[in-house]
Design an enzyme around this catalytic site. Sequence first.
Site, PDB file in Angstrom:
ATOM      1  N   GLY A  33       0.808  -1.215   0.000  1.00  0.00           N
ATOM      2  CA  GLY A  33       0.000   0.000   0.000  1.00  0.00           C
ATOM      3  C   GLY A  33       0.838   1.259   0.000  1.00  0.00           C
ATOM      4  O   GLY A  33       2.026   1.225  -0.322  1.00  0.00           O
ATOM      5  N   ALA A  34       0.196   2.389   0.383  1.00  0.00           N
ATOM      6  CA  ALA A  34       0.810   3.720   0.255  1.00  0.00           C
ATOM      7  C   ALA A  34       1.319   3.856  -1.187  1.00  0.00           C
ATOM      8  O   ALA A  34       2.490   4.138  -1.435  1.00  0.00           O
ATOM      9  CB  ALA A  34       1.934   3.919   1.275  1.00  0.00           C
ATOM     10  N   GLU A  37       3.562   6.117  -8.045  1.00  0.00           N
ATOM     11  CA  GLU A  37       3.678   5.803  -9.481  1.00  0.00           C
ATOM     12  C   GLU A  37       4.431   4.493  -9.743  1.00  0.00           C
ATOM     13  O   GLU A  37       4.201   3.832 -10.748  1.00  0.00           O
ATOM     14  CB  GLU A  37       4.357   6.945 -10.236  1.00  0.00           C
ATOM     15  CG  GLU A  37       3.403   7.973 -10.802  1.00  0.00           C
ATOM     16  CD  GLU A  37       2.321   7.375 -11.723  1.00  0.00           C
ATOM     17  OE1 GLU A  37       2.656   6.552 -12.595  1.00  0.00           O
ATOM     18  OE2 GLU A  37       1.147   7.730 -11.545  1.00  0.00           O
ATOM     19  N   HIS A  39       4.255   1.673  -7.974  1.00  0.00           N
ATOM     20  CA  HIS A  39       3.249   0.609  -7.895  1.00  0.00           C
ATOM     21  C   HIS A  39       2.302   0.676  -9.088  1.00  0.00           C
ATOM     22  O   HIS A  39       1.950  -0.346  -9.687  1.00  0.00           O
ATOM     23  CB  HIS A  39       2.390   0.762  -6.633  1.00  0.00           C
ATOM     24  CG  HIS A  39       3.152   0.711  -5.337  1.00  0.00           C
ATOM     25  ND1 HIS A  39       3.323   1.804  -4.537  1.00  0.00           N
ATOM     26  CD2 HIS A  39       3.765  -0.321  -4.702  1.00  0.00           C
ATOM     27  CE1 HIS A  39       4.007   1.465  -3.451  1.00  0.00           C
ATOM     28  NE2 HIS A  39       4.288   0.180  -3.526  1.00  0.00           N
ATOM     29  N   GLN A  63       7.806  -9.472   7.530  1.00  0.00           N
ATOM     30  CA  GLN A  63       8.988  -9.024   6.793  1.00  0.00           C
ATOM     31  C   GLN A  63       9.616  -7.772   7.394  1.00  0.00           C
ATOM     32  O   GLN A  63      10.568  -7.225   6.836  1.00  0.00           O
ATOM     33  CB  GLN A  63       8.665  -8.831   5.316  1.00  0.00           C
ATOM     34  CG  GLN A  63       7.833  -7.613   4.972  1.00  0.00           C
ATOM     35  CD  GLN A  63       7.427  -7.630   3.510  1.00  0.00           C
ATOM     36  OE1 GLN A  63       6.668  -8.490   3.063  1.00  0.00           O
ATOM     37  NE2 GLN A  63       7.982  -6.699   2.733  1.00  0.00           N
ATOM     38  N   GLY A 149       8.690  -4.946  -8.917  1.00  0.00           N
ATOM     39  CA  GLY A 149       9.574  -3.873  -9.362  1.00  0.00           C
ATOM     40  C   GLY A 149      11.035  -4.253  -9.227  1.00  0.00           C
ATOM     41  O   GLY A 149      11.428  -4.918  -8.268  1.00  0.00           O
ATOM     42  N   GLU A 150      11.838  -3.792 -10.187  1.00  0.00           N
ATOM     43  CA  GLU A 150      13.291  -3.974 -10.076  1.00  0.00           C
ATOM     44  C   GLU A 150      13.864  -3.106  -8.964  1.00  0.00           C
ATOM     45  O   GLU A 150      14.993  -3.301  -8.552  1.00  0.00           O
ATOM     46  CB  GLU A 150      13.962  -3.615 -11.408  1.00  0.00           C
ATOM     47  CG  GLU A 150      13.689  -4.641 -12.498  1.00  0.00           C
ATOM     48  CD  GLU A 150      14.387  -4.295 -13.799  1.00  0.00           C
ATOM     49  OE1 GLU A 150      14.808  -3.130 -13.967  1.00  0.00           O
ATOM     50  OE2 GLU A 150      14.506  -5.199 -14.649  1.00  0.00           O
ATOM     51  N   ASP A 152      13.267  -3.256  -5.943  1.00  0.00           N
ATOM     52  CA  ASP A 152      13.649  -4.205  -4.894  1.00  0.00           C
ATOM     53  C   ASP A 152      14.246  -5.424  -5.588  1.00  0.00           C
ATOM     54  O   ASP A 152      13.611  -6.474  -5.687  1.00  0.00           O
ATOM     55  CB  ASP A 152      12.421  -4.568  -4.052  1.00  0.00           C
ATOM     56  CG  ASP A 152      11.796  -3.335  -3.424  1.00  0.00           C
ATOM     57  OD1 ASP A 152      12.294  -2.907  -2.379  1.00  0.00           O
ATOM     58  OD2 ASP A 152      10.842  -2.779  -3.999  1.00  0.00           O
ATOM     59  N   ARG A 189       8.632   4.962   1.620  1.00  0.00           N
ATOM     60  CA  ARG A 189       9.388   5.500   2.755  1.00  0.00           C
ATOM     61  C   ARG A 189       9.907   6.915   2.496  1.00  0.00           C
ATOM     62  O   ARG A 189      10.302   7.602   3.437  1.00  0.00           O
ATOM     63  CB  ARG A 189      10.554   4.587   3.099  1.00  0.00           C
ATOM     64  CG  ARG A 189      10.106   3.253   3.696  1.00  0.00           C
ATOM     65  CD  ARG A 189      11.287   2.459   4.229  1.00  0.00           C
ATOM     66  NE  ARG A 189      10.841   1.258   4.924  1.00  0.00           N
ATOM     67  CZ  ARG A 189      10.612   0.087   4.340  1.00  0.00           C
ATOM     68  NH1 ARG A 189      10.780  -0.039   3.037  1.00  0.00           N
ATOM     69  NH2 ARG A 189      10.213  -0.945   5.042  1.00  0.00           N
TER      70      ARG A 189
HETATM   71  P1  AMP Z   1       6.052  -2.393  -1.606  1.00  0.00           P
HETATM   72  O1  AMP Z   1       4.685  -1.829  -1.465  1.00  0.00           O
HETATM   73  O2  AMP Z   1       7.136  -1.437  -1.244  1.00  0.00           O
HETATM   74  O3  AMP Z   1       6.208  -3.754  -1.005  1.00  0.00           O
HETATM   75  O4  AMP Z   1       6.246  -2.607  -3.172  1.00  0.00           O
HETATM   76  C1  AMP Z   1       5.333  -3.366  -3.920  1.00  0.00           C
HETATM   77  C2  AMP Z   1       5.888  -3.579  -5.296  1.00  0.00           C
HETATM   78  O5  AMP Z   1       6.110  -2.328  -5.929  1.00  0.00           O
HETATM   79  C3  AMP Z   1       7.242  -4.308  -5.290  1.00  0.00           C
HETATM   80  O6  AMP Z   1       7.281  -5.229  -6.372  1.00  0.00           O
HETATM   81  C4  AMP Z   1       8.216  -3.183  -5.496  1.00  0.00           C
HETATM   82  O7  AMP Z   1       9.423  -3.598  -6.102  1.00  0.00           O
HETATM   83  C5  AMP Z   1       7.429  -2.290  -6.433  1.00  0.00           C
HETATM   84  N1  AMP Z   1       7.960  -0.922  -6.401  1.00  0.00           N
HETATM   85  C6  AMP Z   1       8.159  -0.149  -5.306  1.00  0.00           C
HETATM   86  N2  AMP Z   1       8.720   1.026  -5.675  1.00  0.00           N
HETATM   87  C7  AMP Z   1       8.888   0.974  -7.021  1.00  0.00           C
HETATM   88  C8  AMP Z   1       9.437   1.879  -7.989  1.00  0.00           C
HETATM   89  N3  AMP Z   1       9.915   3.054  -7.641  1.00  0.00           N
HETATM   90  N4  AMP Z   1       9.438   1.486  -9.280  1.00  0.00           N
HETATM   91  C9  AMP Z   1       8.951   0.277  -9.650  1.00  0.00           C
HETATM   92  N5  AMP Z   1       8.434  -0.621  -8.795  1.00  0.00           N
HETATM   93  C10 AMP Z   1       8.402  -0.272  -7.492  1.00  0.00           C
END
Ligand code: AMP
Length: 284
Positions: A33-34, A37, A39, A63, A149-150, A152, A189
């Site tokens: 969540g949160a 662009e 996501h 995690q 996403g790349e 992470d 973050r």
């Molecule tokens: P999170 O909510 O941080 O667990 O991220 C969820 C998904 O969004 C994961 O696959 C992340 O790699 C992807 N993601 C987060 N930030 C970005 C970004 N800036 N560009 C592309 N994918 C992202």
Amino acid sequence: MKPEIVRTLRALREAVAGWKRRGESVGVVPTMGALHEGHLSLVRRAVEDCDRVIVTLFVNPKQFNDKKDLEAYPRTEEEDRELLRPLGPDILYVPDAGEVYPEGFATTVSVGRVSEGLCGDFRPGHFDGVATVVAKLFLQTAADKAFFGEKDYQQLQVVRRMARDLDIPVEVVGCPTIREEDGLAMSSRNRRLSPEDRATAAVLPQTLMAAAESIESGADPTGAIGTARQRLRDAGFEPVEYLELRGADDLAPMTQLDRPARLLVGAWLGNVRLIDNVPVTPLN
Ligand code: AMP
């Protein structure tokens, strides 16, 4: 109205069973969540590639190795749903912790090798938490494709390895990192950075890209990495947890650029931990 909010596994399974009976393909985009662009780019790609799309929103306690980080993690479900509306995913799956980890839950999925080093060294248990929840989400959604996403990068490799090793029939699709105008990788973050630190944060991608370019043009990786580390420290990043060249697929440490690689960094700015990575490609 799309996306429909689904909070129980039972309702999720019912919806997916209906789609599968009609032969529709299913994509999943796991998130905490949160949404930003970064996501949304994954969701757009999923909607393009699949007949049906499930976005999951679950702030996975397993995690987080740091309780304060878990508590401070932004939770913005209503805004997230609004952001998703124009993109057209079918379901926003928002299970609560009891739905994901019911009483008596006792299983951990632990992926070796690619989870070692880098973030794995500084966030004990983190990738076990990721692999466990993503394995569950793959099985719960029965998705044909999953979009990550790349940004992470180590997580992407851990998830790929896990799906392959457990014979989960899902194609894991890696999508490019979306950046702010000054190059900072978008992250939930980032909103915790003070205005001053937010301005400094752009030094992270700039340094990473400069080091990658210099390695690509033949500089010794160890020297280029040393220079980059110093530049980050001078800008106020403390500590720089890691800055390393690794194999693009296996994440094995590399000292020479003899195959496609990735330069990855984890560093703190103020009380926020930032990560980023860029490709480093041999020129011939
Ligand atoms: P999170 O909510 O941080 O667990 O991220 C969820 C998904 O969004 C994961 O696959 C992340 O790699 C992807 N993601 C987060 N930030 C970005 C970004 N800036 N560009 C592309 N994918 C992202």
